[in-house]
Scaffold this motif. Structure first.
Motif, short mmCIF file in Angstrom:
data_model
loop_
_atom_site.label_atom_id
_atom_site.label_comp_id
_atom_site.label_asym_id
_atom_site.label_seq_id
_atom_site.Cartn_x
_atom_site.Cartn_y
_atom_site.Cartn_z
N PRO A 60 60.76 38.71 10.82
CA PRO A 60 60.98 39.88 9.96
C PRO A 60 60.73 39.52 8.50
O PRO A 60 60.98 38.39 8.06
N ALA A 61 60.20 40.47 7.77
CA ALA A 61 59.90 40.23 6.36
C ALA A 61 61.17 40.14 5.54
O ALA A 61 62.21 40.69 5.89
N THR A 96 56.29 43.38 0.01
CA THR A 96 55.25 44.40 -0.01
C THR A 96 53.93 43.82 0.49
O THR A 96 53.69 42.61 0.41
N LEU A 97 53.08 44.71 0.98
CA LEU A 97 51.78 44.28 1.49
C LEU A 97 50.73 45.33 1.15
O LEU A 97 50.85 46.49 1.54
N THR A 135 41.36 41.91 2.89
CA THR A 135 42.19 41.09 2.01
C THR A 135 43.61 41.65 2.02
O THR A 135 43.80 42.86 1.89
N PHE A 136 44.56 40.74 2.15
CA PHE A 136 45.98 41.10 2.16
C PHE A 136 46.62 40.50 0.91
O PHE A 136 46.47 39.30 0.67
N ILE A 137 47.32 41.30 0.17
CA ILE A 137 48.04 40.79 -1.00
C ILE A 137 49.53 41.03 -0.77
O ILE A 137 49.98 42.17 -0.65
N VAL A 138 50.26 39.93 -0.67
CA VAL A 138 51.69 39.97 -0.39
C VAL A 138 52.46 39.89 -1.69
O VAL A 138 52.21 39.00 -2.53
N ALA A 169 52.11 37.25 7.85
CA ALA A 169 53.49 37.44 8.31
C ALA A 169 54.42 36.38 7.74
O ALA A 169 55.55 36.68 7.35
N ALA A 170 53.94 35.14 7.69
CA ALA A 170 54.77 34.06 7.15
C ALA A 170 55.06 34.28 5.67
O ALA A 170 56.19 34.03 5.20
N GLU A 171 54.06 34.74 4.91
CA GLU A 171 54.27 35.01 3.49
C GLU A 171 55.26 36.16 3.29
O GLU A 171 56.08 36.14 2.37
N LEU A 172 55.18 37.18 4.14
CA LEU A 172 56.11 38.30 4.03
C LEU A 172 57.55 37.86 4.28
O LEU A 172 58.49 38.43 3.73
#
Length: 419
Positions: free
Chosen positions: A217-218, A223-224, A395-398, A414-417
């Motif tokens: 879970p984040a 945010t993403l 591109t995903f910006i966390v 997911a790990a960054e979230l």
């Protein structure tokens, strides 16, 4: 037996070497001179020589993320890239029984302690720490300049090129149907399934497709932002997995449709990077698209018309995203699937209208694509992408700061979230 083709200069090959023991099969270590591979396939001095500043920065963080993800110690040497020809020839001159420990030791000197592996003293110290005898070290370093050793490295490098290898790490699984090439430290699932009998070019893996399902879970407030253009096959593949990522992490992404061609023009990137790649890499990337589709159980057929102009489709994606994530991702995926699975022409406005209506959205939206406000919104999204150092899609910006690129980075997203 699983072959691992490597050069000490590649950080991803270092990570792969530390993962090799997890497969429960013998590893056939295959040293090659990566610079020789690049020159042999017409890639000049290799991709690092032409990386944009944004992509170079991304790759730096990407190496560290994968190392942290796998729990592998990692340090980027200031002198990277270092010439590794001396280290490779020294390895070739050692008794083969010493190779596994010697490879681990030289990699540790380069990527854990950031030592100068162009130095015979550094190589000797690393090998001694791995239990290689002083006599074997002295003999190997004396023989490293022998013509036979030089020829062996050259022959191995030529064999790598003949196998279709274009970078490191390269895994080769010998099969009756021919050698199977899997590239990268980020295809571990592919490798495990292939060792269990999966033909990644023939259909789903054993037990059926393996869509993205599990993630921590984040962290509250995470945010993403997802930047995409459905003109990219990898953006299509990523879009198919976004609902599952949302469900697993609890984070609802903000969809940001952009115009990829305009972004490429602004950052001096070629308009169709795939077509600018060396032939060996083009062939592999073409297969890789189908492999990800097989892995996730998504339809994929390369379009009859490529590239396509997707400006109207992207404007429609903006309209749908304004209604929320669910209608936004539904339309974006449907439009992308029309191009990348149904071989439809998204420059045909009747195709766009039919996809809108099939998605439960107003077919009349097609008449809104010329509205100045919508044109400006797509322009602004693309400008924001450039400002945020986006260089490709997806591109995903966390959390507004951490940029990750590619459909094969979802587990890192997911790990960054969750961080």
């Amino acid at each position: 037996m699983l072959e691992l083709w490597f050069d000490f200069s590649c950080p991803y090959a270092y990570l792969a070497s530390r993962l090799a023991s997890r497969f429960g099969t013998a590893i056939d270590w295959r040293p090659m001179l990566l610079g020789g591979v690049f020159r042999g396939i017409g890639a000049g001095d290799g991709p690092m020589a032409t990386l944009s500043p944004a992509k170079r920065e991304h790759n730096f963080h990407d190496m560290h993320r994968w190392a942290a993800h796998f729990g592998i110690p990692f340090q980027m040497p200031e002198a990277h890239p270092m010439r590794t020809v001396r280290a490779l020839r020294t390895l070739l001159a050692l008794p083969h029984s010493r190779w596994p420990s010697a490879i681990e030791a030289i990699y540790a000197a380069y990527w854990q302690r950031a030592e100068d592996v162009t130095s015979d003293a550094v190589i000797a110290r690393a090998l001694a720490g791995a239990g290689v005898s002083a006599d074997d070290i002295a003999s190997a370093q004396a023989r490293a300049e022998d013509p036979a050793i030089k020829d062996e490295l050259r022959v191995r490098t030529d064999e790598a090129i003949a196998l279709g290898i274009f970078g490191a790490p390269a895994w080769i699984l010998r099969r009756d149907s021919g050698p199977l090439l899997i590239w990268g430290q980020d295809r571990i699932g592919f490798l495990e399934a292939a060792l269990a009998g999966w033909d990644p070019d023939g259909g789903p893996p054993p037990g059926g497709p393996r869509p993205f399902l599990e993630a921590p879970p984040a962290k509250p407030g995470a945010t993403l932002d997802v930047y995409f253009d459905i003109s990219s096959p990898f953006a299509y593949l990523a879009l198919t997995q976004l609902p599952a990522l949302t469900c697993a992490t609890g984070v609802t992404p903000r969809l940001v449709p952009i115009l990829l061609g305009a972004l490429f023009k602004q950052i001096d990137q070629v308009n169709v990077p795939l077509l600018a790649m060396p032939e060996a890499k083009q062939r592999y990337i073409g297969r890789d698209m189908h492999r990800w589709a097989n892995w996730w159980g998504e339809p994929f057929v390369f379009p009859a018309k490529f590239p396509q102009r997707t400006v109207d489709a992207q404007r429609l994606c903006i309209l749908a995203a304004e209604r929320g994530f669910d209608p936004g991702v539904k339309l974006a995926t449907a439009l992308a699937r029309a191009m990348w699975a149904e071989r439809k022409d998204l420059e045909d406005r009747s195709v766009l209208q039919s996809v809108l209506e099939a998605s439960g959205l107003p077919g009349g939206w097609i008449d809104r694509t010329g509205e100045p406000e919508l044109k400006q919104a797509l322009f602004d999204n693309t400008a924001a992408a450039i400002a945020n150092k986006v260089f490709g899609v997806p591109t995903f910006i966390v959390n507004g700061t951490q940029l990750l690129w590619g459909q094969d980075r979802l587990e890192l997203v997911a790990a960054e979230l969750a961080r």
